[in-house]
Design a protein around this motif. Structure first.
Motif, mmCIF file in Angstrom:
data_model
loop_
_atom_site.group_PDB
_atom_site.id
_atom_site.type_symbol
_atom_site.label_atom_id
_atom_site.label_comp_id
_atom_site.label_asym_id
_atom_site.label_seq_id
_atom_site.Cartn_x
_atom_site.Cartn_y
_atom_site.Cartn_z
ATOM 1 N N GLU A 79 1.958 3.951 -3.595
ATOM 2 C CA GLU A 79 1.720 3.345 -2.285
ATOM 3 C C GLU A 79 1.507 1.851 -2.474
ATOM 4 O O GLU A 79 0.959 1.419 -3.493
ATOM 5 N N ASN A 81 0.015 -1.712 -0.345
ATOM 6 C CA ASN A 81 -0.831 -2.125 0.775
ATOM 7 C C ASN A 81 0.003 -3.031 1.685
ATOM 8 O O ASN A 81 0.015 -4.246 1.532
ATOM 9 N N GLU A 82 0.705 -2.421 2.628
ATOM 10 C CA GLU A 82 1.621 -3.150 3.502
ATOM 11 C C GLU A 82 0.904 -4.181 4.367
ATOM 12 O O GLU A 82 1.513 -5.159 4.804
ATOM 13 N N GLU A 83 -0.376 -3.989 4.602
ATOM 14 C CA GLU A 83 -1.152 -4.936 5.398
ATOM 15 C C GLU A 83 -1.139 -6.337 4.773
ATOM 16 O O GLU A 83 -1.149 -7.350 5.478
ATOM 17 N N ALA A 98 -8.899 -5.488 -0.536
ATOM 18 C CA ALA A 98 -7.468 -5.770 -0.360
ATOM 19 C C ALA A 98 -6.693 -5.376 -1.623
ATOM 20 O O ALA A 98 -6.194 -6.223 -2.348
ATOM 21 N N TRP A 99 -6.614 -4.089 -1.878
ATOM 22 C CA TRP A 99 -5.868 -3.597 -3.036
ATOM 23 C C TRP A 99 -4.378 -3.885 -2.848
ATOM 24 O O TRP A 99 -3.887 -4.041 -1.747
ATOM 25 N N LYS A 102 -1.189 1.443 -5.363
ATOM 26 C CA LYS A 102 -1.758 2.654 -5.944
ATOM 27 C C LYS A 102 -0.681 3.232 -6.848
ATOM 28 O O LYS A 102 0.496 3.297 -6.471
#
Length: 125
Positions: A79, A81-83, A98-99, A102
């Protein structure tokens, strides 16, 4: 500087959190975001990409420069972190919330430092 005790750290200034399901979460440390300055762009890998220890998997652009982010593990991106793609400043606001990615199917890990060792390391820089 803030170095949460529940995380592990590497000399290239990434933090690592191991989750119960074997997933490894990776981001950059408070020290790194402070040294970089205000972040304006983040380039992340794609879900499913293979990453390996010591190789860059992402880069960040600040008002100062572009910097590569190095992987502390070998595995597959589960995954991203698209944010962060729309709001890279979240890294400056909360580097541990703010990773970046994953990772699953981890087969190799870099040697980690605990929070105290990492703090001592950064004091020597």
């Amino acid at each position: 500087m803030n170095y949460p005790k529940e995380l592990n750290y590497v000399k290239s200034h990434e933090w690592i959190r191991k989750e119960a399901d074997g997933i490894v979460v990776i981001g950059i440390t408070d020290y790194a975001q402070d040294a970089l300055g205000d972040l304006v762009f983040v380039n992340l890998p794609e879900t499913g990409d293979e990453i390996s220890v010591g190789n860059p998997f992402a880069d960040v652009e600040s008002v100062k420069a572009v910097s590569e982010i190095f992987s502390p593990v070998t595995g597959r991106v589960a995954e991203i972190n698209e944010e962060l793609l729309d709001s890279p400043e979240l890294i400056n606001d909360d580097p541990y919330g703010a990773w970046f990615i994953k990772v699953e199917e981890v087969t190799e890990e870099e040697e980690y430092m605990d929070a105290q060792s990492y703090e001592e390391y950064t004091e020597q820089l």
